[in-house]
Design a protein around this motif. Structure first.
Motif, PDB file in Angstrom:
ATOM      1  N   GLN A 173       0.816  -1.209  -0.107  1.00  0.00           N
ATOM      2  CA  GLN A 173       0.027  -0.029  -0.018  1.00  0.00           C
ATOM      3  C   GLN A 173       0.944   1.260   0.260  1.00  0.00           C
ATOM      4  O   GLN A 173       0.330   2.319  -0.349  1.00  0.00           O
ATOM      5  N   PHE A 174       2.121   1.064   0.372  1.00  0.00           N
ATOM      6  CA  PHE A 174       3.115   2.265   0.188  1.00  0.00           C
ATOM      7  C   PHE A 174       3.607   2.369  -0.871  1.00  0.00           C
ATOM      8  O   PHE A 174       4.821   3.220  -1.205  1.00  0.00           O
TER       9      PHE A 174
ATOM     10  N   ILE B 149      -4.409  -3.531   0.901  1.00  0.00           N
ATOM     11  CA  ILE B 149      -4.080  -3.658   2.414  1.00  0.00           C
ATOM     12  C   ILE B 149      -4.683  -5.057   3.018  1.00  0.00           C
ATOM     13  O   ILE B 149      -4.620  -5.222   4.345  1.00  0.00           O
TER      14      ILE B 149
ATOM     15  N   ASP C  19      -1.448  -4.905  24.181  1.00  0.00           N
ATOM     16  CA  ASP C  19      -1.281  -5.547  23.150  1.00  0.00           C
ATOM     17  C   ASP C  19      -2.382  -6.634  22.762  1.00  0.00           C
ATOM     18  O   ASP C  19      -3.148  -7.031  23.469  1.00  0.00           O
ATOM     19  N   PRO C  20      -2.516  -6.729  21.271  1.00  0.00           N
ATOM     20  CA  PRO C  20      -3.719  -7.239  21.079  1.00  0.00           C
ATOM     21  C   PRO C  20      -4.013  -8.693  21.683  1.00  0.00           C
ATOM     22  O   PRO C  20      -5.175  -8.976  22.064  1.00  0.00           O
TER      23      PRO C  20
ATOM     24  N   LEU D  11       3.340  -8.198  20.293  1.00  0.00           N
ATOM     25  CA  LEU D  11       4.603  -8.736  20.780  1.00  0.00           C
ATOM     26  C   LEU D  11       4.382 -10.223  21.162  1.00  0.00           C
ATOM     27  O   LEU D  11       5.638 -10.887  21.297  1.00  0.00           O
TER      28      LEU D  11
ATOM     29  N   GLY E 185       8.661 -16.434  13.355  1.00  0.00           N
ATOM     30  CA  GLY E 185       9.003 -17.337  12.683  1.00  0.00           C
ATOM     31  C   GLY E 185       7.811 -18.528  12.546  1.00  0.00           C
ATOM     32  O   GLY E 185       7.994 -19.564  12.021  1.00  0.00           O
TER      33      GLY E 185
END
Ligand code: HEM
Lengths: 537, 394
Positions: free
Chosen positions: B212-213, B248, B333-334, B388, B393
């Motif tokens: 998107q950038f 997005i 944090d989610p 977090l 990986g």
């Protein structure tokens, strides 16, 4: 206030549904098929008064329905707050007003406009939490007080209608049950029931304390919320970021100049495949994996009073290696290893004659504290006229610095040479050179950089922690009391030749029934039936 | 050691699988004869196999711990396998409280799916990054998994309750939602099937795409691209995608979801075709012998047992660790927020049940939703909403 006197002689508070002592229905409507035993039919304020404004507020907050709604709304709002990252987790170089729209399109823009990007510090989110707190207090008071009154006043020989109104109830017809009752009592004792006896009636009870559980856990929650509130008071909570370069010593912010910290070195270690061959597969795929982030520091304390303008006298307090999961603690503070970054610390330039490319001497400029004049010998001197640590051009094309951090250093040099004694001026930035006053004969040629690591540490002082810990502990204790123990009661009455048996538990009916099975086995008293089960079929 | 560990996990998987028919036999037996003995034999063999499987599973855990030098709960594969282990443990515990073979019939297939699902992530033993190097990792994660596993039992019991209770004579809201739940479980199987399949053929497609950038990135697909990334150029692989996702959206994950759901649909249609009725209706006879009240109570009891464990592990231990590692016990944090949501949800559940009298079917649906939230936190929050906690990986 008016009180209600029951047929058994006990005087109950206004609003009581079932007599606290004998269990008879006091509402005059006659006992329903099954009694609602949840709060022993005791007089709860919220169920009794509904006149004044205070009554209405009290009733609103004492409603569990309201409590559940508050919890559910908080839950949904919190969930929405995780759809996109919160402001504190987005890259710092993009302003939030642009970030959300750019990255997530119009939903992102809406998210930002509605304030969900900083949801958890929105006023309405905090009010929700506060309302839950109020609800908790009111709700608990409304029930706990009358419930424990009733449990304390309960008599052993309950009224006939009370017995009949229990979910577990049975009558065993027959003659002499003296032996059987003795056996049952023995069995009940083995199961650790406390037994009380009155006029041919037995009340066996255990685990009454578990009824305290919910109220204890609610108290824990209230203490926890109180702790969160305390954080808004100055001095209770300090949160600062310390950026400190290797070799640097600086005052620790937030300590009022009392403490200084020196960063001796920053250490970054990565895993080596040879250490443990079990890791070799993973390391092959992911590349380097960090093993240790560590800042070796020295902590100093100021000696005597602080004197403005004078370098304080410092006493070495402690040497320490701060690692993730291993903060430095002193006084009421703790310093944590959070992050690190590499920054430019010095730049080298060589003065050359453009035509011949002949080097005439090299200078090394410290970017934090540059020397302004460099003598290269043989009549060559370089002066820094201007230093822009974070170079940029403003709207009019004039050089400015965006900050004091050497992110993009630029210099205006004046070069004095034997054949140009009046000096030549040039502006040198990374990858560009501008000669503002005509063509020069000499130039400053870029010859390399030096970098240093900056440790990013966090300083915390949190005097509220123990309150949170206390609240959490009380919550857990209450929760365990209410979850892992049940309040069980068994009533046995000899009515004429028959035995009546009723039982109640606040939860885990299956367990109660199994216990009754073992207690009654071989005594000749029938297992009572579960009238819910019969109804269900 | 690592080798032995993998083998033990395999053995556990096979033992669980072989226990299922015996649990099936245990509930069938009662229909045929009223005698207690044969019934007991089926059930005894079933629980014996389950416990042996559990021992092997535990063996996997211990040997892997020895090989890695730290508790194997540090990446997605390890955590999910451990969650499976805890679920079996919680089942064995509840089994000895209530002795209902039909619970095994519900739990063990779920456990098999969980273990197979874990196998879809990288199985390498990875070293611990600095924040994870503390015994709080073990304390926190192990307690969380245990709490969630007990709550999973509540889900299994609720499922039994619903299968038994929901009216299947005519289409209604309840039996349609039940089909949705069963379909979602089939889609997880679908995910496993397609992953294994394309993995076996070493399928790979690489795209060059524009984010998107406006920057170029490359992405590797493990499944044929039905949905391609924004302005994607196929650099390696055969199929051109049918559609292109906007920048997005993470096209690769969307693609995997579509594959899983499609396979789920195929599996669902196949099952409907075989039984010629709703899956819920096909399962219903299996629950013939269970007492509804008992299923309801097991479900509630499991919440009651699991909720404090979950609170201790996820919130209390989590906060203590966060305080030590990140200097604050709560950071929004989610993953943290979703643990809070799970906790609030089960608190609401308990209050609804206690005060509003939500027993039986309503309570069962709440148990299903609660477990859905846990799974959402485990799967979606780990993979989609990076924070977090997202294991590196994975
Ligand atoms: C997040 C916040 C809350 C948590 C974690 C919580 C936790 C609990 C727990 C674990 C129980 C025991 C449930 C059981 O044993 O089945 C309980 C009971 C109860 N809670 Fe809460 N609670 C919360 C908020 C509230 C609020 C806001 C209210 C007020 C409306 C409330 C009112 C009650 C009542 C009335 C009981 C029943 C007590 C009894 O019957 O003995 N709770 N709570």
């Amino acid at each position: 206030m008016e009180r209600i006197k029951c047929g058994c002689g006990h005087v109950n508070p206004h609003g009581t549904l079932l007599c606290e002592a004998c269990g008879r229905s006091l509402t005059g409507t006659g006992a329903p098929e099954l009694l609602d035993m949840r709060y022993e039919g005791s007089a709860r304020r919220s169920q009794t008064y509904n006149k004044t404004f205070i009554d209405k507020v009290w009733n609103f907050f004492s409603s569990v329905k309201v409590g559940i709604w508050l919890i559910v709304i908080t839950l949904i709002a919190s969930g929405i707050g995780t759809i996109f990252p919160q402001k504190m987790y987005i890259p710092q170089f993009v302003p939030a007003s642009e970030f959300y729209e750019q990255k997530y399109g119009w939903p992102g823009k809406l998210y930002y406009i509605l304030g969900f990007h900083e949801l958890y510090s929105q006023w309405w989110y905090m009010i929700l939490i506060a309302l839950i707190g109020v609800s908790l207090v009111v709700c608990s008071l409304d029930r706990a007080v009358p419930l424990f009154r009733a449990l304390k006043a309960q008599r052993v020989d309950r009224h006939e209608s009370f017995m009949k109104g229990q979910r577990i109830f049975g009558i065993t017809k027959g003659e002499n049950f003296d032996e059987a009752v003795k056996a049952v009592k023995r069995n009940l004792k083995k199961k650790r029931y406390r037994i009380r006896e009155e006029n041919h009636a037995i009340l066996a009870e255990k685990g009454r304390f578990s009824r305290w559980g919910p109220y204890v856990n609610h108290i824990g929650l209230i203490i926890f919320l109180f702790g969160a509130m305390l954080r808004f008071f100055p001095g209770m909570y300090v949160d600062e970021v310390i950026d400190i370069k290797e070799g640097e010593r600086k005052e620790i912010p937030g300590t009022d100049g009392e403490y200084y910290l020196e960063n001796k070195q920053f250490i970054l270690e990565v895993y080596d495949e040879k250490e443990n061959e079990a890791f070799s597969e993973a390391l092959k795929k992911t590349g380097d994996v960090a093993k240790n982030y560590q800042t070796d520091v020295v902590l100093y304390k100021r000696k005597g009073e602080r004197v403005p303008g004078a370098e304080a006298g410092l006493i070495k307090e402690k040497e320490y290696s701060i690692q993730v999961n291993n903060p430095l603690k002193f006084d009421q503070y703790a310093i944590y290893q959070m992050d690190f970054k590499t920054v430019l610390s010095a730049m080298n330039f060589v003065l050359v004659e453009k035509e011949t490319n002949e080097p005439l001497g090299e200078i090394n400029i410290s970017l934090d504290n540059p020397k302004m004049r460099y003598n290269l010998g043989n009549g060559y001197t370089v002066e820094i006229l201007k230093y822009y640590p974070d170079f940029d051009l403003d709207d009019e094309g004039l050089p400015v610095t965006l900050s004091r951090d050497p992110n993009n250093p630029a210099f205006v040099f004046e070069m004095y040479t034997p054949d140009k004694p009046e000096g030549e001026i040039s502006l040198v930035a990374i990858q560009q050179t501008v000669e503002p006053v005509g063509e020069n004969k000499y130039k400053m040629q870029f010859a390399g950089i030096e970098t240093k690591t900056v440790s990013i540490l966090a300083l915390r002082k949190d005097l509220t922690l123990w309150i949170f810990a206390l609240g959490g502990l009380i919550f857990l204790i209450g929760l365990s009391l209410g979850s892992y123990w049940n309040h069980r009661r068994i009533w046995i009455q000899q009515r004429g030749p028959d035995i009546w048996l009723a039982a109640h538990t606040n939860k885990n009916w299956y367990g109660l029934k199994r216990e009754l099975q073992t207690v009654l086995a071989g005594t000749g008293i029938n297992e009572p039936e579960d009238r819910n089960e019969k109804k269900g079929k | 050691m690592a080798e032995l560990s993998s083998n033990l996990l395999m053995i556990a998987f096979i033992l669980y699988l072989s226990a299922i028919p015996f649990f099936g036999g245990a509930i069938r037996q009662k229909n045929i004869s009223k005698t207690e003995k044969p019934l007991k034999i089926w059930a005894t063999v079933a629980i014996f196999l389950t416990m042996t499987g559990f021992a092997a599973h535990l063996g996997y855990f211990i040997t892997r711990w020895l090989a890695a030098g730290h508790a194997p709960v540090s990446n997605l594969f390890e955590f999910i396998t451990f969650f499976g282990l805890c679920t079996v443990g919680a089942f064995i515990l509840i089994h000895f409280l209530y002795r209902t073979p039909v619970l095994g019939l519900a739990v063990l297939p779920v456990v098999l799916i969980i273990i197979a699902y874990a196998g879809m992530f990288s199985r390498d033993i990875s070293p611990l990054i600095p924040p994870l190097q503390t015994y709080w990792l073990q304390i926190h994660v192990i307690t969380v998994a245990l709490g969630q596993a007990i709550l999973a039992i509540s889900f299994a019991a609720a499922l039994i309750f619903l299968v038994k209770k929901v009216d299947q004579t005519r289409r209604n809201k309840s039996n349609v939602w039940l089909e949705v739940v069963l379909f979602l479980m089939l889609s997880v199987v679908g995910f496993i099937v397609v992953s294994v399949l394309f993995n076996a053929f070493h399928y790979s497609a690489v795209f060059q795409w524009t984010n998107q950038f406006g920057a170029e990135e490359s992405v590797e697909y493990g499944m044929p691209p039905l949905i391609g990334p924004n302005e994607g150029q196929l650099v390696k692989g055969q199929f051109e995608p049918f559609l292109e996702a906007p920048a997005i959206i993470d096209a690769k994950k969307l693609n995997t979801v579509i594959w899983s759901l499609s396979t789920g649909i195929i599996l669902y249609i196949l099952t409907r075709f075989i039984f010629r009725k709703r899956i819920g209706a096909a399962l219903k006879p299996l629950t013939g012998n269970i007492n509804e009240d008992l299923a309801d109570e097991i479900s509630y009891r499991s919440v009651l047992i699991g909720f404090p464990v979950f609170t201790l592990g996820a919130l209390v231990f989590g906060m203590i660790w966060a305080q030590i590692a990140w200097s604050r016990f709560w950071g929004w944090d989610p993953k943290e927020v979703w643990a809070l949501i799970t906790w609030l949800f089960y608190a609401a559940f308990l209050h609804l049940r206690l005060s509003k009298g939500w027993h039986g079917e309503r309570s069962a649906w709440l148990a299903v939703i609660g477990f859905a939230i846990i799974m959402f936190n485990l799967v979606a929050v780990n993979l989609v909403i990076k924070g977090l906690h997202s294991y590196a990986g994975a």
